[in-house]
Design an enzyme around this catalytic site. Structure first.
Site, short mmCIF file in Angstrom:
data_model
loop_
_atom_site.label_atom_id
_atom_site.label_comp_id
_atom_site.label_asym_id
_atom_site.label_seq_id
_atom_site.Cartn_x
_atom_site.Cartn_y
_atom_site.Cartn_z
N SER A 1 -54.20 -33.37 -11.39
CA SER A 1 -53.93 -34.58 -12.11
C SER A 1 -54.07 -34.03 -13.65
O SER A 1 -52.88 -34.54 -14.53
CB SER A 1 -55.27 -35.20 -12.06
OG SER A 1 -56.63 -35.01 -13.63
N ASN B 1 -56.20 -23.73 -21.40
CA ASN B 1 -56.83 -24.09 -20.73
C ASN B 1 -57.09 -25.72 -21.54
O ASN B 1 -57.18 -25.87 -22.96
CB ASN B 1 -57.89 -23.18 -20.85
CG ASN B 1 -59.77 -23.61 -19.72
OD1 ASN B 1 -58.82 -24.34 -18.58
ND2 ASN B 1 -60.10 -23.69 -20.00
N HIS C 1 -60.49 -28.42 -21.20
CA HIS C 1 -62.46 -27.48 -20.81
C HIS C 1 -62.99 -29.68 -21.12
O HIS C 1 -62.73 -29.93 -21.95
CB HIS C 1 -63.63 -26.52 -21.62
CG HIS C 1 -64.49 -26.87 -21.20
ND1 HIS C 1 -65.03 -26.53 -20.02
CD2 HIS C 1 -65.72 -27.27 -21.84
CE1 HIS C 1 -65.71 -26.71 -20.23
NE2 HIS C 1 -66.76 -27.16 -21.25
C1 GRF Z 1 -60.61 -31.22 -15.83
O1 GRF Z 1 -61.47 -31.89 -15.99
C2 GRF Z 1 -60.61 -29.95 -16.49
O2 GRF Z 1 -60.50 -30.03 -17.49
C3 GRF Z 1 -61.45 -28.88 -15.49
O3 GRF Z 1 -61.11 -29.08 -14.61
C4 GRF Z 1 -60.68 -30.64 -14.58
C5 GRF Z 1 -59.93 -30.44 -13.33
O4 GRF Z 1 -59.36 -31.56 -12.92
N1 GRF Z 1 -61.35 -27.57 -16.48
P1 GRF Z 1 -57.70 -31.84 -12.20
O5 GRF Z 1 -57.04 -30.74 -11.53
O6 GRF Z 1 -56.52 -31.65 -13.31
O7 GRF Z 1 -57.91 -32.65 -11.80
#
Ligand code: GRF
Length: 209
Positions: A20, A116, A118
């Site tokens: 997403s 990244n 987080h």
């Molecule tokens: C997100 O919550 C991100 O912060 C974490 O993993 C999740 C990934 O979600 N690192 P998506 O695959 O981008 O929907």
């Protein structure tokens, strides 16, 4: 209206799951608010939804077999990853839900160009399921952090943070969903600042000009 000059980012995205955040980046590019192109998507899970999203947008995507390692990108897989990113002429690596520790080899191949996101207000709650950690701890505020990646785990210089409230009746799922709304704003925003050459890293600090 003041216009800011920008450099078109050539992005390589590494993910493991839904994608997403990558979608929010593709949407910002399509909306003209981010000067970038996603040149390659790599997933360490063969049927990850992020690869389906890439296909839907005509973006090249591939499964990156990271065996024999379970939690890191290292060894031959790391070298293949670097080569694929280089072959795709990527200049910025975007970790978007990539559930592995990246090692110095990748960081050296793309110095100061690995980002990244987080799902917590770092340095609080690094590591896995950060939203569950925040809830279990009793935090009243949670959020997300976009940061440059360094050799540690969720320790690199912070570019952007966005906060959300923790509500009395939150579940891990409801809190993560609220955090993700902010993630989908923060990641394109951080990349936009990078494309506009407005980020300067001084020690631990990222100064936004
Ligand atoms: C997100 O919550 C991100 O912060 C974490 O993993 C999740 C990934 O979600 N690192 P998506 O695959 O981008 O929907």
């Amino acid at each position: 209206m003041q216009t800011t000059s920008s450099t078109r980012l050539k992005l390589g995205v590494l993910g493991s799951g839904s994608g997403s955040n990558m979608q929010s980046i593709l949407d910002a590019i399509a909306a003209g608010t981010l000067n970038a192109e996603v040149r390659l998507v790599l997933a360490d899970v063969p049927d990850a939804r992020i690869l389906e999203r890439a296909r839907n947008h005509g973006v090249p995507g591939a499964w990156l077999d990271c065996a024999p390692f379970k939690t890191k990108l290292d060894g031959a897989a790391e070298q293949r990853c670097i080569q694929m990113l280089r072959d795709a002429d990527v200049d910025t690596v975007v970790l978007a839900g990539f559930m592995r520790i990246v090692k110095p080899g990748l960081l050296a191949a793309f110095p100061n160009r690995v980002l990244n996101i987080h799902p917590a207000l770092l340095p609080a709650f690094p590591g896995l399921q950060a939203w569950s950690q925040a809830l279990a701890y009793g935090a009243k505020v949670a959020g997300c952090t976009v940061h440059f990646v360094d050799a540690g785990t969720d320790t690199g210089p912070i570019i952007i943070q966005r906060s959300v409230p923790v509500l009395e009746d939150d579940t891990p799922e409801s809190l993560h969903a609220r955090i993700q709304v902010e993630e989908h704003r923060a990641y394109p925003e951080a990349l936009r600042l990078l494309s506009e050459n407005r980020l300067t890293v001084t020690g631990r600090r990222v100064v936004i000009s």
